[in-house]
Design a protein around this motif. Structure first.
Motif, PDB file in Angstrom:
ATOM      1  N   UNK A  70       8.989   5.916   2.204  1.00  0.00           N
ATOM      2  CA  UNK A  70       7.653   5.228   2.344  1.00  0.00           C
ATOM      3  C   UNK A  70       6.546   6.292   2.656  1.00  0.00           C
ATOM      4  N   UNK A  71       5.556   6.335   1.691  1.00  0.00           N
ATOM      5  CA  UNK A  71       4.524   7.139   1.714  1.00  0.00           C
ATOM      6  C   UNK A  71       3.297   6.296   1.961  1.00  0.00           C
ATOM      7  N   UNK A  72       2.522   6.460   3.094  1.00  0.00           N
ATOM      8  CA  UNK A  72       1.104   5.647   2.943  1.00  0.00           C
ATOM      9  C   UNK A  72       0.019   6.767   3.421  1.00  0.00           C
ATOM     10  N   UNK A  73      -1.190   6.362   3.379  1.00  0.00           N
ATOM     11  CA  UNK A  73      -2.259   7.551   3.951  1.00  0.00           C
ATOM     12  C   UNK A  73      -1.872   7.987   5.237  1.00  0.00           C
ATOM     13  N   UNK A  74      -1.526   9.219   5.273  1.00  0.00           N
ATOM     14  CA  UNK A  74      -1.320   9.850   6.657  1.00  0.00           C
ATOM     15  C   UNK A  74      -0.218   9.340   7.388  1.00  0.00           C
ATOM     16  N   UNK A  75       0.923   8.480   6.616  1.00  0.00           N
ATOM     17  CA  UNK A  75       2.018   8.264   7.255  1.00  0.00           C
ATOM     18  C   UNK A  75       3.189   8.404   6.418  1.00  0.00           C
ATOM     19  N   UNK A  76       4.445   8.537   7.114  1.00  0.00           N
ATOM     20  CA  UNK A  76       5.709   8.666   6.161  1.00  0.00           C
ATOM     21  C   UNK A  76       6.819   8.191   6.994  1.00  0.00           C
ATOM     22  N   UNK A  77       7.567   7.365   6.071  1.00  0.00           N
ATOM     23  CA  UNK A  77       8.918   6.714   7.034  1.00  0.00           C
ATOM     24  C   UNK A  77      10.169   6.949   5.908  1.00  0.00           C
ATOM     25  N   UNK A  78      11.301   7.092   6.719  1.00  0.00           N
ATOM     26  CA  UNK A  78      12.565   7.180   6.139  1.00  0.00           C
ATOM     27  C   UNK A  78      13.566   6.027   6.593  1.00  0.00           C
ATOM     28  N   UNK A 130       0.777  -1.141  -0.091  1.00  0.00           N
ATOM     29  CA  UNK A 130       0.153  -0.047  -0.035  1.00  0.00           C
ATOM     30  C   UNK A 130       1.097   1.192   0.064  1.00  0.00           C
ATOM     31  N   UNK A 131       2.165   1.196   0.055  1.00  0.00           N
ATOM     32  CA  UNK A 131       2.829   2.357   0.165  1.00  0.00           C
ATOM     33  C   UNK A 131       3.568   2.938  -1.129  1.00  0.00           C
ATOM     34  N   UNK A 132       3.556   4.024  -1.380  1.00  0.00           N
ATOM     35  CA  UNK A 132       4.428   4.437  -2.652  1.00  0.00           C
ATOM     36  C   UNK A 132       5.904   4.714  -2.161  1.00  0.00           C
TER      37      UNK A 132
END
Length: 116
Positions: A98-106, A31-33
């Protein structure tokens, strides 16, 4: 716990190749871009390449088009960056994002140095 773990960086001569990997865990990878960014010393972090979650649509910075290829393997929760025809100006720390709805991670980054 979300983790993005990059690997594959190193020292390579101009014209050489490297393949970066980013292994993801702790979230729904499919589900992540997913994207790769890089940051050279004294410069801002910039987008290198991205791939969408649905359809696998890819986009690239103009500076890497035709040389870099981003891909993803949802079964392995891993995104790759194949880098060919490397140049000294590609030297940077490369980060997985990683970008998901309402979330982002490095990720923590991996160093790529292109030098003879």
């Amino acid at each position: 716990q979300v983790q993005l773990v990059e690997s594959g960086g190193g020292l390579v001569q101009p014209g050489g190749s490297l393949r970066l990997s980013c292994a993801a865990s702790g979230f729904s990878f499919s589900n992540g871009a997913m994207s790769w960014y890089r940051q050279a010393p004294g410069k801002e972090r910039e987008l290198v390449a991205g791939v969408t979650s649905i359809g696998g649509i890819r986009n690239y910075a103009d500076s890497v088009k035709g040389r870099f290829t981003i891909s993803r393997d949802n079964a392995k929760s891993t995104v790759y960056l194949q880098m060919n025809s490397l140049r000294p100006e590609d030297t940077a720390v490369y980060y997985c994002f990683a970008r998901l709805t309402g979330q982002a991670y490095w990720g923590q980054g991996t160093q790529v140095t292109v030098s003879s």
